[in-house]
Design a protein around this motif. Structure first.
Motif, mmCIF file in Angstrom:
data_model
loop_
_atom_site.group_PDB
_atom_site.id
_atom_site.type_symbol
_atom_site.label_atom_id
_atom_site.label_comp_id
_atom_site.label_asym_id
_atom_site.label_seq_id
_atom_site.Cartn_x
_atom_site.Cartn_y
_atom_site.Cartn_z
ATOM 1 N N THR A 146 0.832 -1.201 0.000
ATOM 2 C CA THR A 146 0.000 0.000 0.000
ATOM 3 C C THR A 146 0.865 1.248 0.000
ATOM 4 O O THR A 146 0.599 2.219 -0.733
ATOM 5 N N ARG A 147 1.920 1.251 0.798
ATOM 6 C CA ARG A 147 2.830 2.394 0.820
ATOM 7 C C ARG A 147 3.463 2.607 -0.557
ATOM 8 O O ARG A 147 3.593 3.741 -1.024
ATOM 9 N N ARG A 148 3.841 1.531 -1.203
ATOM 10 C CA ARG A 148 4.462 1.655 -2.519
ATOM 11 C C ARG A 148 3.472 2.190 -3.550
ATOM 12 O O ARG A 148 3.824 3.008 -4.406
ATOM 13 N N LEU A 149 2.247 1.713 -3.493
ATOM 14 C CA LEU A 149 1.241 2.169 -4.447
ATOM 15 C C LEU A 149 0.916 3.649 -4.250
ATOM 16 O O LEU A 149 0.764 4.407 -5.214
ATOM 17 N N ILE A 150 0.811 4.063 -2.974
ATOM 18 C CA ILE A 150 0.550 5.478 -2.690
ATOM 19 C C ILE A 150 1.702 6.327 -3.199
ATOM 20 O O ILE A 150 1.503 7.370 -3.845
ATOM 21 N N ALA A 151 2.929 5.872 -2.925
ATOM 22 C CA ALA A 151 4.101 6.638 -3.338
ATOM 23 C C ALA A 151 4.183 6.778 -4.853
ATOM 24 O O ALA A 151 4.720 7.767 -5.364
ATOM 25 N N ARG A 152 3.642 5.817 -5.569
ATOM 26 C CA ARG A 152 3.710 5.848 -7.026
ATOM 27 C C ARG A 152 2.526 6.567 -7.659
ATOM 28 O O ARG A 152 2.396 6.621 -8.876
ATOM 29 N N GLY A 153 1.657 7.102 -6.831
ATOM 30 C CA GLY A 153 0.639 8.009 -7.334
ATOM 31 C C GLY A 153 -0.570 7.378 -7.981
ATOM 32 O O GLY A 153 -1.166 7.972 -8.880
ATOM 33 N N VAL A 154 -0.982 6.152 -7.548
ATOM 34 C CA VAL A 154 -2.206 5.593 -8.103
ATOM 35 C C VAL A 154 -3.386 6.473 -7.702
ATOM 36 O O VAL A 154 -3.358 7.165 -6.682
ATOM 37 N N ASP A 155 -4.434 6.461 -8.523
ATOM 38 C CA ASP A 155 -5.597 7.308 -8.258
ATOM 39 C C ASP A 155 -6.488 6.757 -7.153
ATOM 40 O O ASP A 155 -7.259 7.495 -6.538
ATOM 41 N N GLY A 156 -6.429 5.445 -6.918
ATOM 42 C CA GLY A 156 -7.253 4.837 -5.881
ATOM 43 C C GLY A 156 -6.892 3.370 -5.726
ATOM 44 O O GLY A 156 -6.205 2.794 -6.573
ATOM 45 N N ILE A 157 -7.360 2.769 -4.642
ATOM 46 C CA ILE A 157 -7.051 1.365 -4.334
ATOM 47 C C ILE A 157 -8.335 0.637 -3.970
ATOM 48 O O ILE A 157 -9.175 1.155 -3.232
ATOM 49 N N ILE A 158 -8.475 -0.590 -4.490
ATOM 50 C CA ILE A 158 -9.485 -1.530 -4.007
ATOM 51 C C ILE A 158 -8.729 -2.616 -3.252
ATOM 52 O O ILE A 158 -7.921 -3.339 -3.842
ATOM 53 N N ALA A 159 -8.949 -2.709 -1.952
ATOM 54 C CA ALA A 159 -8.249 -3.677 -1.102
ATOM 55 C C ALA A 159 -9.196 -4.837 -0.800
ATOM 56 O O ALA A 159 -10.268 -4.627 -0.237
ATOM 57 N N VAL A 160 -8.798 -6.052 -1.195
ATOM 58 C CA VAL A 160 -9.678 -7.212 -1.115
ATOM 59 C C VAL A 160 -9.112 -8.255 -0.158
ATOM 60 O O VAL A 160 -8.037 -8.810 -0.396
ATOM 61 N N SER A 161 -9.814 -8.496 0.940
ATOM 62 C CA SER A 161 -9.503 -9.605 1.855
ATOM 63 C C SER A 161 -8.089 -9.574 2.420
ATOM 64 O O SER A 161 -7.521 -10.624 2.726
ATOM 65 N N VAL A 162 -7.503 -8.393 2.569
ATOM 66 C CA VAL A 162 -6.100 -8.345 2.977
ATOM 67 C C VAL A 162 -5.907 -8.240 4.478
ATOM 68 O O VAL A 162 -4.785 -8.135 4.955
ATOM 69 N N GLY A 163 -6.982 -8.279 5.246
ATOM 70 C CA GLY A 163 -6.821 -8.255 6.686
ATOM 71 C C GLY A 163 -6.569 -6.853 7.217
ATOM 72 O O GLY A 163 -6.551 -5.875 6.487
ATOM 73 N N ARG A 164 -6.335 -6.769 8.510
ATOM 74 C CA ARG A 164 -6.178 -5.475 9.179
ATOM 75 C C ARG A 164 -4.763 -4.976 9.007
ATOM 76 O O ARG A 164 -3.813 -5.559 9.518
ATOM 77 N N MET A 165 -4.614 -3.870 8.280
ATOM 78 C CA MET A 165 -3.302 -3.268 8.110
ATOM 79 C C MET A 165 -3.009 -2.350 9.295
ATOM 80 O O MET A 165 -3.912 -1.935 10.016
ATOM 81 N N PRO A 166 -1.748 -2.017 9.528
ATOM 82 C CA PRO A 166 -1.375 -1.210 10.690
ATOM 83 C C PRO A 166 -2.118 0.120 10.765
ATOM 84 O O PRO A 166 -2.402 0.749 9.739
ATOM 85 N N ASP A 167 -2.419 0.549 11.988
ATOM 86 C CA ASP A 167 -3.198 1.763 12.191
ATOM 87 C C ASP A 167 -2.520 3.002 11.628
ATOM 88 O O ASP A 167 -3.186 3.961 11.257
ATOM 89 N N GLN A 168 -1.193 3.023 11.586
ATOM 90 C CA GLN A 168 -0.513 4.227 11.135
ATOM 91 C C GLN A 168 -0.812 4.548 9.675
ATOM 92 O O GLN A 168 -0.571 5.663 9.221
ATOM 93 N N LEU A 169 -1.352 3.585 8.937
ATOM 94 C CA LEU A 169 -1.703 3.853 7.546
ATOM 95 C C LEU A 169 -3.032 4.588 7.418
ATOM 96 O O LEU A 169 -3.332 5.156 6.376
ATOM 97 N N ASP A 170 -3.842 4.586 8.468
ATOM 98 C CA ASP A 170 -5.187 5.155 8.363
ATOM 99 C C ASP A 170 -5.171 6.598 7.892
ATOM 100 O O ASP A 170 -5.939 6.996 7.021
#
Length: 371
Positions: A146-170
């Motif tokens: 997710t950090r890599r995708l954000i850094a590369r400037g994607v317009d949006g993300i669909i996250a499927v069944s990936v579980g609870r990611m760390p709170d600092q990403l919120d």
């Protein structure tokens, strides 16, 4: 780390200046965690010599990174990497371009194929490029991707069944349009399968066929989606007055055919094995059928089996597999439409939608009349 930069090939024919290419490369390495806060970059002269460029080119790249808050030049020390946010790419960084969305999935599983088709059908109408990233059932890897995708400037993300990611990403994700699919523990815009309803309807159906020892073959119960399926199983067991022994719940580490074989073997080795099994994934159910047959058991005469989610293999196996089908294509279609609205600046009022499942009756659970 100097070796990584020294092997970086600059493209003089690119529309980007050499300084921008160098700055972009370093910015992405920082975003990917290859450089961490406190790391020292190569000196301007050293890197210029390794890349074969003028020292002023590297100096300009470092100045851009410093202006973006990624570096700090300290007298007598050098250029030091600073702690940064993952909220977006550095100014002037090379991104995938406009109209690119990413789909982060838990694993390379056939379960996701119709869901991805639903996403792609809507994305095609939008003219969007779809990138698919496999998190391998690891919240930590999902965090990194997710950090890599954000850094590369994607317009949006669909996250499927990936579980609870760390709170600092919120906080970072709040800046980026994101739609969660099959993640009941996530806040924000979510589309969910009715896992609790699926577990209930499958188990109730087996109970109605006279089974009072019904096993559950499942991935880890601490996975949020799996926990909901287990809750439905437990509710049906309690309503039917069937055996509630914890020994009838067999946990396996993953959704694979081999895991299904191992999980069923554990249940069949009980002093009083179950006469029916509900598997919380089709690969587990297929593995259960295979293991039962290897032991000389007949499905459904000696062991009834019901799976969760339909696949082409479910109809081809002998006997054809009874399943609880989830609307995977529809949820993918809806997820991409919702993400498109968020990218376009719209704010849908409905933030959480649950789609119902359907019990598809075939031969693996028996053809006798329900009680």
């Amino acid at each position: 780390m100097e070796d990584d930069l020294s092997t970086f090939e600059l493209d003089p024919r690119s529309g980007l200046s050499l300084a921008t290419q160098i700055a972009t490369r370093i910015a992405l390495q920082i975003a990917d965690g290859e450089y961490t806060p406190g790391d020292l970059l190569p000196s301007v002269r050293s890197l210029a010599g390794e890349l074969g460029v003028n020292v002023n080119t590297v100096r300009a790249a470092y100045a851009r990174l410093e202006a973006d808050g990624l570096l700090q030049t300290r007298h007598g020390v050098g250029s030091v990497v600073l702690a940064t946010s993952t909220g977006g790419p550095a100014s002037g960084a090379l991104t995938f371009g406009v109209n690119t969305i990413a789909v982060l999935i838990a694993g390379l599983n056939a379960f996701y194929l119709p869901l991805l088709k639903g996403i792609q059908d809507v994305a095609s109408d939008r003219g969007a490029l779809v990138l698919i990233a496999d998190a391998r059932d690891s919240p930590r890897l999902a965090d990194t991707m997710t950090r890599r995708l954000i850094a590369r400037g994607v317009d949006g993300i669909i996250a499927v069944s990936v579980g609870r990611m760390p709170d600092q990403l919120d906080e970072d994700l709040s800046r980026l349009p994101i739609v969660h699919v099959d993640q009941p523990d996530r806040k924000g815009y979510s589309l969910l399968f009715d896992g609790e309803g699926a577990g209930y309807s499958a188990t109730r159906h087996l109970a109605e066929h006279g089974h009072d020892r019904i096993g559950l073959l499942t991935a880890p119960l601490n996975w949020p989606t799996v926990g909901e399926v287990h809750a439905g199983y437990r509710r049906a067991i309690e309503e039917a007055g069937a055996d509630r022994s914890p020994a009838l719940v067999s946990e396996v580490p993953e959704f694979t055919i081999e895991a299904g074989r191992v999980g069923l073997a554990r249940l069949l080795e009980l002093p009083d094995p179950p006469s029916a099994v509900f598997a919380s994934g089709s690969p587990l159910a297929l593995g259960a059928v295979s293991e039962a047959r290897s032991r000389g058991l007949r499905v459904p005469d000696d062991l009834a089996v019901v799976g969760y989610n339909d696949t082409p293999m479910a109809e081809l196996v002998d006997p054809p597999l009874t399943v609880v089908e989830v609307p995977a294509y529809e949820i993918g279609h809806r997820a991409m439409r919702l993400l498109s609205d968020l990218i376009d600046g719209k704010k849908p009022t409905r933030r959480r939608t649950t789609l119902r499942s359907e019990l598809i009756l075939r031969d693996s659970c028996g053809t006798h009349d329900p009680m």
